[in-house]
Design a protein around this motif. Structure first.
Motif, PDB file in Angstrom:
ATOM      1  N   ILE A 199     -29.472 123.328  -2.674  1.00  0.00           N
ATOM      2  CA  ILE A 199     -30.017 123.364  -4.034  1.00  0.00           C
ATOM      3  C   ILE A 199     -30.029 121.970  -4.662  1.00  0.00           C
ATOM      4  O   ILE A 199     -31.005 121.564  -5.294  1.00  0.00           O
ATOM      5  CB  ILE A 199     -29.199 124.345  -4.909  1.00  0.00           C
ATOM      6  N   VAL A 200     -28.936 121.220  -4.472  1.00  0.00           N
ATOM      7  CA  VAL A 200     -28.774 119.935  -5.164  1.00  0.00           C
ATOM      8  C   VAL A 200     -29.413 118.775  -4.411  1.00  0.00           C
ATOM      9  O   VAL A 200     -29.909 117.830  -5.018  1.00  0.00           O
ATOM     10  CB  VAL A 200     -27.275 119.653  -5.405  1.00  0.00           C
ATOM     11  N   TYR A 237     -20.254 119.988 -12.388  1.00  0.00           N
ATOM     12  CA  TYR A 237     -20.883 118.795 -11.816  1.00  0.00           C
ATOM     13  C   TYR A 237     -20.506 118.640 -10.345  1.00  0.00           C
ATOM     14  O   TYR A 237     -19.375 118.940  -9.939  1.00  0.00           O
ATOM     15  CB  TYR A 237     -20.465 117.536 -12.586  1.00  0.00           C
ATOM     16  N   VAL A 238     -21.472 118.158  -9.575  1.00  0.00           N
ATOM     17  CA  VAL A 238     -21.265 117.968  -8.141  1.00  0.00           C
ATOM     18  C   VAL A 238     -21.619 116.533  -7.758  1.00  0.00           C
ATOM     19  O   VAL A 238     -22.407 115.865  -8.436  1.00  0.00           O
ATOM     20  CB  VAL A 238     -22.109 118.955  -7.312  1.00  0.00           C
ATOM     21  N   VAL A 239     -21.015 116.073  -6.668  1.00  0.00           N
ATOM     22  CA  VAL A 239     -21.325 114.759  -6.108  1.00  0.00           C
ATOM     23  C   VAL A 239     -21.714 114.926  -4.651  1.00  0.00           C
ATOM     24  O   VAL A 239     -21.044 115.645  -3.893  1.00  0.00           O
ATOM     25  CB  VAL A 239     -20.127 113.806  -6.230  1.00  0.00           C
ATOM     26  N   LEU A 240     -22.790 114.270  -4.257  1.00  0.00           N
ATOM     27  CA  LEU A 240     -23.200 114.180  -2.862  1.00  0.00           C
ATOM     28  C   LEU A 240     -23.139 112.724  -2.446  1.00  0.00           C
ATOM     29  O   LEU A 240     -23.619 111.842  -3.179  1.00  0.00           O
ATOM     30  CB  LEU A 240     -24.631 114.708  -2.665  1.00  0.00           C
ATOM     31  N   LEU A 241     -22.551 112.455  -1.273  1.00  0.00           N
ATOM     32  CA  LEU A 241     -22.415 111.091  -0.759  1.00  0.00           C
ATOM     33  C   LEU A 241     -23.189 110.963   0.541  1.00  0.00           C
ATOM     34  O   LEU A 241     -22.906 111.665   1.519  1.00  0.00           O
ATOM     35  CB  LEU A 241     -20.944 110.745  -0.520  1.00  0.00           C
ATOM     36  N   HIS A 282     -25.608 117.795 -12.521  1.00  0.00           N
ATOM     37  CA  HIS A 282     -25.154 119.000 -13.201  1.00  0.00           C
ATOM     38  C   HIS A 282     -25.758 120.209 -12.520  1.00  0.00           C
ATOM     39  O   HIS A 282     -26.979 120.341 -12.414  1.00  0.00           O
ATOM     40  CB  HIS A 282     -25.580 118.954 -14.676  1.00  0.00           C
ATOM     41  N   ASN A 283     -24.896 121.106 -12.047  1.00  0.00           N
ATOM     42  CA  ASN A 283     -25.344 122.339 -11.397  1.00  0.00           C
ATOM     43  C   ASN A 283     -24.268 123.405 -11.585  1.00  0.00           C
ATOM     44  O   ASN A 283     -23.223 123.358 -10.947  1.00  0.00           O
ATOM     45  CB  ASN A 283     -25.602 122.109  -9.907  1.00  0.00           C
ATOM     46  N   THR A 292     -26.099 129.046  -9.857  1.00  0.00           N
ATOM     47  CA  THR A 292     -27.464 128.885 -10.362  1.00  0.00           C
ATOM     48  C   THR A 292     -28.233 127.903  -9.482  1.00  0.00           C
ATOM     49  O   THR A 292     -27.641 127.173  -8.677  1.00  0.00           O
ATOM     50  CB  THR A 292     -27.483 128.360 -11.808  1.00  0.00           C
ATOM     51  N   GLU A 293     -29.535 127.867  -9.667  1.00  0.00           N
ATOM     52  CA  GLU A 293     -30.378 126.912  -8.952  1.00  0.00           C
ATOM     53  C   GLU A 293     -30.856 125.799  -9.873  1.00  0.00           C
ATOM     54  O   GLU A 293     -31.745 125.022  -9.515  1.00  0.00           O
ATOM     55  CB  GLU A 293     -31.578 127.636  -8.326  1.00  0.00           C
ATOM     56  N   ASP A 294     -30.272 125.693 -11.059  1.00  0.00           N
ATOM     57  CA  ASP A 294     -30.643 124.659 -12.017  1.00  0.00           C
ATOM     58  C   ASP A 294     -29.923 123.357 -11.689  1.00  0.00           C
ATOM     59  O   ASP A 294     -28.698 123.328 -11.543  1.00  0.00           O
ATOM     60  CB  ASP A 294     -30.284 125.083 -13.436  1.00  0.00           C
ATOM     61  N   VAL A 295     -30.676 122.275 -11.569  1.00  0.00           N
ATOM     62  CA  VAL A 295     -30.119 120.950 -11.294  1.00  0.00           C
ATOM     63  C   VAL A 295     -30.707 119.975 -12.303  1.00  0.00           C
ATOM     64  O   VAL A 295     -31.930 119.860 -12.421  1.00  0.00           O
ATOM     65  CB  VAL A 295     -30.442 120.466  -9.870  1.00  0.00           C
TER      66      VAL A 295
END
Length: 279
Positions: A110-111, A140-144, A159-160, A164-167
């Motif tokens: 999703i993100v 909140y999420v972090v992708l590295l 922000h997710n 939900t599928e809202d980003v």
């Protein structure tokens, strides 16, 4: 590496650094350190509303920011510039937790598109970059993402709300060097990119094979980093640098307020651990 800093050319950046240097004309040694810093400072692509390829896709909200400070610890002895950006109230990160949870594969799916959209056009080669860590702290999420040669990291904070599928509210930073990555010592770590957005910060680096946990202290906050496969990443709702408004604080610029504790696989805790070198 060719670097751009908030649309400034290297010559304009040099002029800006000189104008902000309260110590006067830099010495040859200071010039050398500043040159090293420029190799490690990477620009944030302008946010929504710009014509840059990193602009947020339609339907996703994004804060407008002029610059992300992204600098390796080895470059902290040289001058850096902190440009103003929009600062949001601390309540936006009220759901933050000091201990992360791992994102599921479905959450990553999703993100990731929004994250990669923001990273696109920077110095990270997204064709070769791999996702190495993905964590959630509240909403909140972090992708590295990383490449090992050259040694480059790209991280995004988004922000997710879980389920939900809202980003939206996607902020990112890219940093690294032109050479290949080196592993951390078995019982040590390296300091990678420190991304300071003023109201939130992200850092990552390499962790040795005998490092089971990395704890980060940033001011009054204590943060448990995500650690996996020789890398760590963490974010927190606050700055990574102590700075005086409107000017650099001495020749080394803003002072890093981040310290580290390591927990080793044998249970040993190393307090105030020092990085072996930039990652």
């Amino acid at each position: 590496m060719n670097t751009r800093m908030a649309g400034l050319s290297n010559s304009r950046l040099d002029t800006a650094l000189r104008s902000l240097d309260v110590a006067g004309t830099p010495t040859a040694e200071q010039r050398q350190r500043a040159a090293a810093t420029l190799e490690r400072i990477v620009t944030i692509v302008p946010a929504a509303g710009s014509d840059q390829p990193g602009a947020t896709a339609p339907g996703r909200r994004s804060r407008r920011r002029l610059l992300l400070l992204s600098v390796a610890a080895a470059a902290l002895t040289a001058a850096v510039v902190v440009l103003p950006d929009g600062v949001r109230g601390g309540g936006a990160y009220a759901s933050w937790t000091p201990v992360p949870t791992v994102l599921t594969a479905a959450e990553v799916d999703i993100v990731a598109p929004a994250c990669r959209d923001r990273l696109r056009g920077g110095h990270l080669d997204l064709e070769r970059a791999r996702l190495v860590l993905a964590e959630r702290r509240g909403e909140y999420v972090v992708l590295l993402y990383r490449t090992d040669d050259p040694d480059m990291s790209g991280s995004c904070l988004a922000h997710n709300r879980q389920g939900t599928e809202d980003v939206d509210d996607v902020t990112f930073g890219i940093g690294g060097g032109s050479g290949p990555a080196r592993p951390a010592p078995a019982r040590g770590f390296t300091q990678g990119t420190v991304s300071d957005f003023r109201d939130a910060s992200i850092t990552d680096g390499a962790a040795g094979v005998e490092v089971a946990g990395v704890t980060i202290h940033a001011g009054d906050l204590t943060v448990q980093a995500s650690v996996s496969n020789g890398r760590y990443v963490a974010w927190w709702p606050g700055p990574a640098f102590e700075r005086e408004p409107g000017r650099l604080t001495g020749e080394s610029g803003p002072r890093l307020i981040v310290t580290y504790d390591l927990t080793l696989t044998d249970g040993t805790v190393v307090h105030d651990a020092q990085p072996s070198r930039p990652s």
